[in-house]
Design an enzyme around this catalytic site. Structure first.
Site, PDB file in Angstrom:
ATOM      1  N   GLY A 237       0.840  -2.090  -1.101  1.00 24.50           N
ATOM      2  CA  GLY A 237       2.177  -1.818  -0.612  1.00 24.50           C
ATOM      3  C   GLY A 237       3.252  -2.683  -1.249  1.00 24.50           C
ATOM      4  N   HIS A 238       4.490  -2.369  -0.902  1.00 22.84           N
ATOM      5  CA  HIS A 238       5.664  -2.991  -1.493  1.00 22.84           C
ATOM      6  C   HIS A 238       5.716  -4.495  -1.262  1.00 22.84           C
ATOM      7  CE1 HIS A 238       7.879  -3.721   2.299  1.00 22.84           C
ATOM      8  NE2 HIS A 238       7.244  -2.644   2.725  1.00 22.84           N
TER       9      HIS A 238
END
Length: 326
Positions: A233-234
């Site tokens: 994820g980011h």
């Protein structure tokens, strides 16, 4: 997300129709979500219980929805919707590029490009690189020398790929962050303006996806090897020389130390830290940060021996129940 040229808080407030609290000539040099802020950054907060964290963070400009005491050395901008206005600002200073842009890249020596490969603007490719058929490479991408990119790979805008990397088919590098704010009518998306950086000698498996940072970078450290079907994820930072097996899922804003091993189907939520040299066994669910140098197992993940003893005890429960209640 760093600005090409710093601006004053007065200019920022003008763009969003906000009100400056503090020095009107205070300088903003970038934008960052609270977990990755640095001095000079503007961040936002719209929930009162997080005000203290934001005001005491390294960010020097805070976009918020209540008047509070101004911390020393900082400026505040008052907004009736900080989430919306943060999106407005990042889009203003870094507007999304059209998806139909294509151009000729700068190619190093002895580079081999397959058929139907599409490049955006300002792409630089090092020497001795191979890029397979049907690959898409966005704007402002840098690819280091000796890197191998198989067919049907997608690399989004602004990503940096190191030297001697390998990206297998179907991988997506730089997808948008999975980050939303709940509203009465649904959910608003946080715009994605960050990058993915793959350092040298990184390998990415088939159909693995790595999301860009919201405003900062998602980083995969050098010599790290990632298997097929992994999701990262980011704003997550993965250290050097890590091994991440198939079907691992790592949420945004996590920090994985150096020399960490994550076996298949390990799940890691956001805001988790895993220390250097930790090993997390297959199918484990990490619900809290883990110290380095230890092996973990289970849901929630615990030290291996403790978790294994608990499993052994559970297997003995039917026999124990019979003895208590024959």
């Amino acid at each position: 997300m760093k600005l090409t040229q710093p601006v004053t808080v007065t200019e920022i407030a003008r763009i969003i129709g906000g009100k400056v609290l503090g020095n009107p000539n205070h300088i903003v040099s970038g934008f960052n979500e609270i977990h990755r802020v640095e001095p000079g950054d503007l961040t936002f907060v719209d929930v009162e219980k997080y005000f203290k964290k934001s005001l005491n963070s390294r960010a020097t400009t805070i976009l918020l929805n209540q008047e509070v005491e101004i911390p020393e050395g900082k400026a505040l901008i008052l907004s009736n919707d900080p989430f919306r206005d943060y999106n407005l600002l990042t889009e203003y200073f870094q507007p999304r590029s059209s998806l139909d842009i294509y151009n000729e890249p700068i190619l190093g020596e002895n580079t081999h490009i397959g058929k139907n490969v599409v490049f955006g603007n300002n792409v630089s490719v090092g020497s001795n690189v191979e890029i397979g058929h049907n690959t898409i490479i966005g704007n402002n991408v840098v690819i280091g020398s000796e890197t191998l990119i198989y067919g049907n790979v997608t690399i989004y805008d602004n990503c940096q790929i190191g030297s001697n990397c390998c990206i297998q088919s179907g991988a997506v590098i730089g997808g948008e962050a999975f980050y939303y704010k709940k509203r009465p009518y649904g959910r608003d998306k946080m715009l994605t303006k960050g990058r993915v950086i793959l350092e040298d000698w990184v390998e990415i498996g088939a159909n693995t996806t790595i999301d860009r940072g919201v405003s900062a970078d998602t980083i995969i450290g050098e010599y790290t090897k990632i298997d097929n079907l992994v999701q990262i994820g980011h704003d997550t930072v993965v250290g050097k020389r890590c091994i991440i097996a198939a079907q691992v899922g790592i949420a945004g804003v996590s920090n994985i130390g150096d020399d960490v091993t994550l076996w298949g189907q390990v799940g890691i939520p956001s805001n988790i830290y895993i220390g250097n040299g930790a090993v997390v066994m297959a199918k484990s669910g990490v619900l809290a940060s883990l110290e380095g140098g230890k092996t973990y197992l289970g849901v929630p993940a615990k030290e291996f021996k403790k978790s294994w003893r608990e499993i052994a005890c559970i297997e003995k429960l039917p026999e124990l129940i019979k003895k208590i209640d024959p």
